[in-house]
Design an enzyme around this catalytic site. Structure first.
Site, PDB file in Angstrom:
ATOM      1  N   HIS A   8      -9.304  -3.721  10.112  1.00 57.98           N
ATOM      2  CA  HIS A   8      -9.285  -3.501   8.661  1.00 57.98           C
ATOM      3  C   HIS A   8      -9.793  -4.720   7.892  1.00 57.98           C
ATOM      4  O   HIS A   8     -10.187  -4.584   6.732  1.00 57.98           O
ATOM      5  CB  HIS A   8      -7.864  -3.202   8.179  1.00 57.98           C
ATOM      6  CG  HIS A   8      -7.503  -1.741   8.145  1.00 57.98           C
ATOM      7  ND1 HIS A   8      -8.346  -0.775   7.625  1.00 57.98           N
ATOM      8  CD2 HIS A   8      -6.371  -1.086   8.523  1.00 57.98           C
ATOM      9  CE1 HIS A   8      -7.736   0.405   7.697  1.00 57.98           C
ATOM     10  NE2 HIS A   8      -6.546   0.249   8.243  1.00 57.98           N
ATOM     11  N   GLU A  13       0.849  -1.188   0.000  1.00 59.31           N
ATOM     12  CA  GLU A  13       0.000   0.000   0.000  1.00 59.31           C
ATOM     13  C   GLU A  13       0.890   1.246   0.000  1.00 59.31           C
ATOM     14  O   GLU A  13       1.848   1.294   0.755  1.00 59.31           O
ATOM     15  CB  GLU A  13      -0.900   0.022   1.237  1.00 59.31           C
ATOM     16  CG  GLU A  13      -1.904   1.169   1.170  1.00 59.31           C
ATOM     17  CD  GLU A  13      -2.886   1.195   2.345  1.00 59.31           C
ATOM     18  OE1 GLU A  13      -2.818   0.332   3.229  1.00 59.31           O
ATOM     19  OE2 GLU A  13      -3.707   2.101   2.363  1.00 59.31           O
ATOM     20  N   GLU A  52      -5.271  -2.893  12.732  1.00 60.17           N
ATOM     21  CA  GLU A  52      -5.015  -3.718  11.542  1.00 60.17           C
ATOM     22  C   GLU A  52      -6.011  -4.873  11.471  1.00 60.17           C
ATOM     23  O   GLU A  52      -6.491  -5.223  10.392  1.00 60.17           O
ATOM     24  CB  GLU A  52      -3.579  -4.249  11.528  1.00 60.17           C
ATOM     25  CG  GLU A  52      -2.489  -3.189  11.678  1.00 60.17           C
ATOM     26  CD  GLU A  52      -2.620  -2.006  10.745  1.00 60.17           C
ATOM     27  OE1 GLU A  52      -3.188  -2.149   9.650  1.00 60.17           O
ATOM     28  OE2 GLU A  52      -2.166  -0.898  11.127  1.00 60.17           O
TER      29      GLU A  52
HETATM   30  N1  B3K Z   1      -2.910   0.912   5.728  1.00 59.20           N
HETATM   31  C1  B3K Z   1      -1.589   1.086   6.242  1.00 59.20           C
HETATM   32  C2  B3K Z   1      -0.930   2.301   5.692  1.00 59.20           C
HETATM   33  C3  B3K Z   1      -0.009   2.038   4.583  1.00 59.20           C
HETATM   34  C4  B3K Z   1       0.560   3.327   4.038  1.00 59.20           C
HETATM   35  C5  B3K Z   1       1.577   3.151   3.046  1.00 59.20           C
HETATM   36  N2  B3K Z   1       2.180   4.378   2.571  1.00 59.20           N
HETATM   37  C6  B3K Z   1      -1.556   1.159   7.733  1.00 59.20           C
HETATM   38  C7  B3K Z   1      -2.860   1.393   8.377  1.00 59.20           C
HETATM   39  O1  B3K Z   1      -3.393   2.475   8.352  1.00 59.20           O
HETATM   40  O2  B3K Z   1      -3.425   0.471   8.900  1.00 59.20           O
HETATM   41 ZN    ZN Z   2      -5.310   1.788   8.811  1.00 63.28          ZN
END
Ligand code: B3K
Ligand code: ZN
Length: 887
Positions: free
Chosen positions: A309, A129, A306
């Site tokens: 998510h 990401e 996390e």
């Molecule tokens: N989704 C990742 C973030 C990644 C960013 C990369 N530049 C962490 C988080 O917010 O859970």
């Molecule tokens: Zn996040």
């Protein structure tokens, strides 16, 4: 590296992909000096845009890949059949369904940007990401292209006994030459940014969780062998998160296995890859001896974030990167509520609001200001911001405030059910909330499109004859880059009216038949709007914006005595703290003025008296007392200044701290000793009550050290030497480092480094404590520490711990009038631009705030931004921030 100006990507230009990837089959051959990636993509034309006869050209993202071979439906393509410019590979498909096979060579072993496939120490890992997958193979690297992934890893068996990827392990075996392989299959379609692999010599702790429908999920946390004893807290946190998401959101985990891997070199906290979360080791490892209470809470919150998510982000993902807050704002809101449920709700809210107001408000007032859903970007990595995350979470919180907890759950249920397996937008989230609750959020959506922090000015008038109380609200929002005029927001204002004993009055608005309750949420929707309460017998004191019900700058003309009253009597814990902060701000600003005029500093004794009352009341929550004793930070005082005079702010705050310490020495010392005594006899537990006790103990210690008394120094040294946990030991070290006791501090620093030299996360703390010390000579100390064997610019944690702490937390050190701090930061940014653009760009933030300072400093800061701009080839990350800052 960029040779021309990066393109600006606009939300308004969004188009659906021409092609889809139904299946993705990857094979990684990992070697020490290169790796090979074979990708087989089963593709078809997107039926949603198949209106023309001719097949569009297929453009695959691929950044700096060495193409070895590419086939279209088993036919190897020759040089003239495709083109590749280092960023995009274009070719012409012949049919609406086809298969692309490619082999590329990449160099994870020399990837210092820590994006794509890279090595952290001896292990291979990934960070995709937002747009890192294109550094691994040719692909449609955009979140609305979702595919079923099968991944095979092949590597040396001895060096890399553990081979992991997303989903479930389906096959494995050995090869000749000491190599082995493993294949993983992920049954859930996902965008490439959620892809992950890990190969290394890792140990794991294992546990299991039985979901609400009775499925057993294997839980594994993989770490380097020396860290195997620091995983239990993360494992406990994971199980709590899984349970909480079932109970509060009705969301169950979906694969048979959930893995977390800790890596030392990581650009951020962690990454929610499907079934295989990859974490910065600082966000996993925690045990009493080496991690503070704050670190324990951070680990718990990030593990939860996390994990959450998996639904808010993975099962329902983003259509494009402008929608980032769809998953991040929502997930931050979810993890904040989780932490509030696990510990003290009020303390969690206080911490989050203090953070938001210091850092996000500053971002919102600077050159990078953008809305929660930005309208354009050059480099998406620059938009993983406090605005997208923290303000985004505030926006979700406001929706919950507007529809209530049950309405919010109905909305989230509908959202997950309606959009499971889809890539959607913030509008879809809002629509689910609207549909589930029968409401219209059209105006509310301005929170997604308008940047800047609204100001909400409130005044009150009491009509003695009519027994009415009228509150008038006026909202305004400053111009931000590209947005001069703003339309009124929907601002939910939770409030109560208090009588002269602090009791909440029944609330009845004009036109209502009877009073309903004592706490209301008013919706301020106009630029100017008044609300009149009836049957109010005596003039009340309003308790406004309870729990910080909207991310605005509230202004109500409270007198100091009224603030003191609210500090003791407001029935809302958050607002009790808030009253104390406002009182402290008024008093500190007065001291800043005196300092600037060269007058002797004289502090209003009312704050001290209010704090004394709190300190001697042993019935109060100790965490709250600790929060109330914490004066507003220098960063916040700078943020709310017209022109931030960091030296005067520092002097004023130090004077206030010393005055409090002298005046309240007895009660502070008494509470310190009582709590330290308890700590000495209580085993460490990572729970709210224990956090609270240590928080009060430690803030009391930091105050009493201001008095320089020998018995305090002795106590501090005793705590440093004998504490059985890092919370007490590190505070004692920090207090010593910030004290004038030079000899004692030198010894403590040396002893600490000797004891913890093999623990990089503890050494990070050691660097930070020194970088944050405002005593003269800070920059020289920081430069010196950069030569320390434990420091390296290649590790983001080290950069943050030393350089980041210096530039963000040591305001007097960084803002030296000669500009040396700025020059130093610019040098580091220029070096890091070539090594790790994301870290370079983040490190730049303090320089972007140049407009906040006096003319001389403005010129110096600008000069350094210009120097960076002229330094050569800039990454798109650094280019965007520098050019917008200078615009
Ligand atoms: N989704 C990742 C973030 C990644 C960013 C990369 N530049 C962490 C988080 O917010 O859970
Ligand atoms: Zn996040």
């Amino acid at each position: 590296m960029r040779t021309e100006q990066p393109k600006v990507i606009q939300l308004a230009d969004y188009q659906e992909p021409d092609y889809l990837i139904d299946e993705t089959h990857l094979t990684f051959e990992l070697y020490e000096d290169h790796s090979l990636v074979h990708a087989q993509l089963v593709m078809r034309r997107n039926p949603a845009c198949a209106d023309s006869e001719t097949l569009p050209v297929l453009c695959l993202d691929g950044q700096d890949l060495q193409l070895q071979r590419i086939c279209l439906d088993d036919q190897e393509l020759q040089a003239g059949d495709y083109s590749y410019d280092g960023g995009l590979l274009s070719l012409q498909p012949r049919a609406s369904h086809f298969v692309i096979d490619s082999t590329v060579l990449i160099h994870p072993e020399s990837n210092t940007a820590l994006e794509g496939l890279y090595k952290s120490g001896t292990m291979f890992c990934t960070q995709c990401e937002a747009e890192g997958f294109r550094k691994i193979t040719f692909y449609l690297d955009r979140p609305d292209v979702m595919s079923a992934f099968t991944t095979t890893l092949v590597a040396d068996q001895q060096r890399y006994p553990v081979l992991l990827s997303n989903g479930n392990p389906v096959a494995s075996g050995s090869e000749e030459g000491g190599r082995h392989w493993a294949t993983w299959q992920d049954p859930f379609r996902k965008p490439a940014y959620l892809f992950a692999l890990v190969a290394g010599d890792l140990w794991c702790v294992e546990d299991s969780f039985t979901t609400m429908s009775g499925r057993e999920v294997a839980l594994r946390i993989y770490v380097e062998p020396e860290n195997i004893d620091k995983c239990q807290h993360a494992m406990d946190s994971l199980k709590k998160s899984m349970k909480w998401d079932e109970e509060v959101y009705g969301r169950e985990y979906d694969l048979d296995i959930f893995m977390i891997v800790a890596v030392n070199d990581f650009n951020m906290g962690a990454m929610e890859n499907k079934g295989l979360n990859i974490f910065n080791s600082s966000a996993v490892l925690a045990r009493a001896e080496t991690a503070t209470d704050a670190a324990h809470q951070r680990v718990e919150a990030i593990v939860a974030h996390e994990y959450f998510h998996n639904w808010s982000g993975n099962r329902v993902t983003c259509r494009d990167w402008f929608q980032l807050s769809l998953k991040e704002g929502f997930t931050v809101f979810r993890d904040a509520e989780f932490s509030a449920d696990m510990h003290s709700r009020t303390v969690k809210r206080i911490e989050d609001v203090a953070y938001l107001r210091t850092h996000q408000f500053a971002e919102d007032a600077g050159p990078m200001a953008h809305s929660v859903r930005p309208a354009s970007y050059m480099e998406i990595s620059n938009f993983y911001t406090l605005t997208v995350y923290e303000k985004g979470a505030e926006v979700v919180r406001m929706i919950r405030t507007l529809v209530g907890a049950r309405g919010f759950r109905k909305g989230s249920d509908l959202y997950f059910e309606r959009h499971d397996g889809q890539a959607v937008t913030c509008d879809d989230f809002i629509r689910a909330m609207e549909d589930a609750n029968g409401i219209d959020l059209t105006q509310f959506k301005r929170w997604y499109s308008q940047a800047g922090t609204p100001r909400l000015a409130v005044d009150a008038s009491y009509d003695t004859a009519a027994n009415t109380y009228r509150l008038r609200f006026r909202q305004s929002c400053p111009a931000t880059p590209g947005q001069d005029e703003k339309l009124p927001f929907v601002i939910p204002v939770e409030l109560a009216l208090l009588d002269n004993r602090g009791r909440e009055l029944p609330l009845q608005l004009v036109g209502e038949d009877a009073a309903v309750g004592t706490v209301r949420v008013l919706q301020v929707t106009e630029a100017e709007q008044a609300f009149t309460f009836v049957n109010i017998q005596d003039e009340p004191l309003p308790s406004l914006l309870r729990g910080f019900s909207a991310p605005v700058k509230l202004a109500f003309p409270y007198s100091r005595d009224q603030l003191m009253f609210l500090m003791q009597h407001d029935s809302d814990g958050f607002n009790r703290w808030e009253a104390g902060q406002q009182l402290a701000v008024q008093i500190l600003q007065e001291l800043v003025g005196q300092q600037q005029r060269g007058q002797a500093l004289v502090m209003d004794p009312r704050l001290i008296e209010a704090l004394r009352t709190l300190l001697v009341d042993e019935t109060l929550d100790q965490a709250m007392v600790a929060e109330m004793l914490s004066l507003p930070g220098e960063g916040y005082l700078a943020e709310i200044s017209q022109v931030a005079d960091v030296d005067a702010i520092h002097a004023a705050r130090e004077f206030a701290r010393k005055s409090i310490a002298e005046a309240l020495f007895e009660p502070l010392w008494q509470r310190y000793r009582a709590n330290r005594e308890l700590s000495r006899h209580t085993p460490y537990v990572a729970e709210a009550e224990h956090f609270a006790r240590r928080a009060l103990q430690n803030i009391a210690l930091s105050y009493v050290m201001e008095t320089g008394r020998p018995e305090v120094l002795a106590a501090c040294q005793e705590q440093f030497e004998t504490a059985d946990n890092m919370t007490e030991r590190l505070t004692a070290l920090a207090v010593l480092v910030n004290s004038p006791f030079a000899a004692e501090k030198a010894v403590a620093l040396e002893v600490f480094a000797e004891n913890f030299k093999d623990n990089p996360l503890v050494m990070d703390q050691w660097f930070s404590v020194q970088a944050g010390c405002p005593l003269p000579g800070a920059l020289d100390r920081v430069r010196g520490l950069m030569q320390h064997p434990a420091f390296t610019l290649k590790n983001p944690n080290k950069v943050r711990a030393l350089i980041g702490a210096f530039a963000n937390q040591n305001l007097v050190g960084f803002h030296q009038a000669d500009g040396s701090g700025y020059r130093f930061l610019a040098e580091q940014v220029i070096t890091l631009n070539a090594l790790n653009p994301q870290i370079a760009s983040r490190l730049l933030a303090p320089l972007t705030r140049w407009r906040k300072y006096d003319a001389a400093r403005q010129a110096l800061m600008r000069a350094e931004l210009e120097r960076i701009q002229a330094s050569g080839e800039l990454s798109s990350d650094v280019f965007e921030v520098v050019s917008k800052s200078l615009a």
